[in-house]
Design a protein around this motif. Structure first.
Motif, mmCIF file in Angstrom:
data_model
loop_
_atom_site.group_PDB
_atom_site.id
_atom_site.type_symbol
_atom_site.label_atom_id
_atom_site.label_comp_id
_atom_site.label_asym_id
_atom_site.label_seq_id
_atom_site.Cartn_x
_atom_site.Cartn_y
_atom_site.Cartn_z
ATOM 1 N N ARG A 99 -49.261 -30.023 7.555
ATOM 2 C CA ARG A 99 -50.236 -31.004 7.458
ATOM 3 C C ARG A 99 -50.288 -32.164 8.184
ATOM 4 O O ARG A 99 -51.289 -32.499 8.709
ATOM 5 N N MET A 100 -49.023 -32.682 8.282
ATOM 6 C CA MET A 100 -48.967 -33.873 8.752
ATOM 7 C C MET A 100 -48.397 -33.927 10.169
ATOM 8 O O MET A 100 -47.981 -34.923 10.849
ATOM 9 N N ASP A 101 -48.149 -32.703 10.760
ATOM 10 C CA ASP A 101 -47.672 -32.463 12.107
ATOM 11 C C ASP A 101 -48.630 -32.834 12.973
ATOM 12 O O ASP A 101 -49.641 -32.383 12.904
ATOM 13 N N PRO A 102 -48.118 -33.870 13.919
ATOM 14 C CA PRO A 102 -49.294 -34.214 14.844
ATOM 15 C C PRO A 102 -49.836 -33.293 15.805
ATOM 16 O O PRO A 102 -50.903 -33.397 16.316
ATOM 17 N N GLU A 103 -49.041 -32.120 15.910
ATOM 18 C CA GLU A 103 -49.350 -31.214 17.090
ATOM 19 C C GLU A 103 -50.534 -30.051 16.042
ATOM 20 O O GLU A 103 -50.883 -29.247 16.823
ATOM 21 N N VAL A 104 -50.677 -30.256 15.045
ATOM 22 C CA VAL A 104 -51.535 -29.365 14.235
ATOM 23 C C VAL A 104 -52.679 -29.881 13.508
ATOM 24 O O VAL A 104 -52.546 -30.971 12.768
ATOM 25 N N PRO A 105 -53.845 -29.519 13.926
ATOM 26 C CA PRO A 105 -55.140 -30.174 13.198
ATOM 27 C C PRO A 105 -55.191 -30.017 11.710
ATOM 28 O O PRO A 105 -54.918 -28.738 11.323
ATOM 29 N N LEU A 106 -55.442 -30.854 10.982
ATOM 30 C CA LEU A 106 -55.788 -30.741 9.604
ATOM 31 C C LEU A 106 -57.234 -30.788 9.277
ATOM 32 O O LEU A 106 -58.009 -32.087 9.428
ATOM 33 N N VAL A 107 -58.045 -29.757 8.862
ATOM 34 C CA VAL A 107 -59.138 -29.475 9.018
ATOM 35 C C VAL A 107 -60.095 -29.413 7.856
ATOM 36 O O VAL A 107 -59.691 -28.445 6.842
ATOM 37 N N VAL A 108 -61.152 -30.008 7.404
ATOM 38 C CA VAL A 108 -62.251 -29.707 6.689
ATOM 39 C C VAL A 108 -63.408 -29.495 7.343
ATOM 40 O O VAL A 108 -64.047 -30.725 8.025
ATOM 41 N N PRO A 109 -64.174 -28.386 7.422
ATOM 42 C CA PRO A 109 -64.982 -28.123 8.679
ATOM 43 C C PRO A 109 -66.546 -28.961 8.588
ATOM 44 O O PRO A 109 -66.844 -29.252 9.553
#
Length: 343
Positions: A99-109
């Motif tokens: 979740r907090m990886d800057p390379e991974v988007p954290l999404v609520v559509p």
């Protein structure tokens, strides 16, 4: 419509089962469905849409020809997500691993769908309490910048898993029968001490951090800032486990940079997809866990001005943490990608 090969990691758990319910309800376009779980669950049979599926043990080789991998959560994500991506799948992960990886988007559509396009094979589903809160914050943020949020949560025991739900049920039965109460699960099975949850409240969800906030509280703080793309937003959280089976509730106090009237807030919330306003004090109507359990929308009510600060608003928010707080949000990400031809 094109159909996709889908794998569900954690198919036998609460979130995995909710994935199946929603896939059927929403007529999700799957071609083949692979049920994956831990070694102890391998071999179990699951009846789904007129077909019997055998649960397979998840391995790094389980994701060949899989287009979408829905991960229900847990420590398995760290091991299997890279393998799934390497095999060509897009992973939508419900654990806290990325979740907090800057390379991974954290999404609520409904809130930040544009972040999906930045993915490199993995898209993270936020914490359940975070999802429920930002669904109510986003339409208000679009009216006026939010300076500060104070949130207290009232989280159902199902957030602690099937064992926590079973323990609440047993404790209530024992109390009614006049028997001694035992506690082995909450506030967390891996923790040193356990407390009765029946007719009680536990002001601890997950472990305490060095700053004396719990890990759950810091998730809400850090994830909200990432989703809303606003590191200047000040957030403080207190997360509480309550003796409710399903659906989390949150008391949210918002301080804006400019004045936002109750009427303007209500209008914005009513127009926001995935939000239902239940707010009629004259009729004693407001969101409740029992009323939101099993439903997709996040309910918002008790809207009122905070007279203790300038530009303040109070609200009460309820949402099913297994649906919108987990499985539904992940499936909506997959649906968005299909709609936008991103797979």
């Amino acid at each position: 419509m094109k159909k996709y090969n889908v794998a569900i990691l954690g198919a036998t758990g609460a979130v995995g089962q909710e994935f199946l319910n929603l896939i059927e309800e929403r007529n999700f376009p799957f071609a083949n469905l692979k049920m994956l779980a831990s070694k102890r669950s391998a071999g179990k049979k699951i009846q789904f849409m007129g077909k019997e599926y055998t649960v397979e043990e998840a391995t790094v080789d389980s994701f060949k020809d899989v287009d979408i991998a829905l991960f229900a959560g847990g420590s398995a994500s760290k091991e299997f997500a890279p393998a799934a991506v390497k095999a060509g799948a897009v992973v939508i992960d419900n654990s806290s691993t990325f979740r907090m990886d800057p390379e991974v988007p954290l999404v609520v559509p409904e809130v930040n769908p544009e972040a999906i396009a930045q993915h490199k094979g993995i898209i993270a589903n936020p914490n359940c309490s975070t999802i429920i809160m930002v669904m109510a914050l986003k339409p208000l943020y679009d009216i006026a910048k939010i300076k500060r949020v104070v949130v207290s949560t009232y989280q159902a025991v199902s957030g602690g898993g099937k064992e926590a739900m079973a323990e609440l049920e047993q404790q209530v039965a024992d109390i009614v029968a006049g028997k001694p109460v035992t506690a082995n699960i909450l506030p967390g099975a891996a923790l040193k001490k356990h407390y009765q949850i029946a007719f009680n409240l536990l002001p601890q969800i997950d472990v305490f951090k060095e700053n004396l906030y719990t890990k759950e509280e810091m998730k809400m703080i850090d994830e909200t800032k990432k989703i809303m793309s606003d590191n200047d937003m000040r957030i403080t959280a207190t997360t509480i486990r309550v003796p409710v089976y399903r659906s989390h509730a949150e008391s949210v106090n918002v301080e804006f940079a400019d004045e936002v009237s109750v009427e303007a807030a209500r209008k914005a919330l009513e127009a926001f997809p995935g939000v239902e306003v239940v707010d009629n004090p004259d009729e004693q109507l407001y969101p409740q866990p029992l009323e939101t359990s099993g439903k997709n929308d996040v309910a918002v009510g008790r809207l009122r001005k905070d007279y203790s600060i300038d530009h303040g608003l109070n609200m009460w928010v309820c949402g099913d943490q297994i649906r919108k707080g987990a499985a539904l949000n992940a499936l909506q990400i997959a649906e968005y990608m299909i709609e936008k031809d991103m797979l």
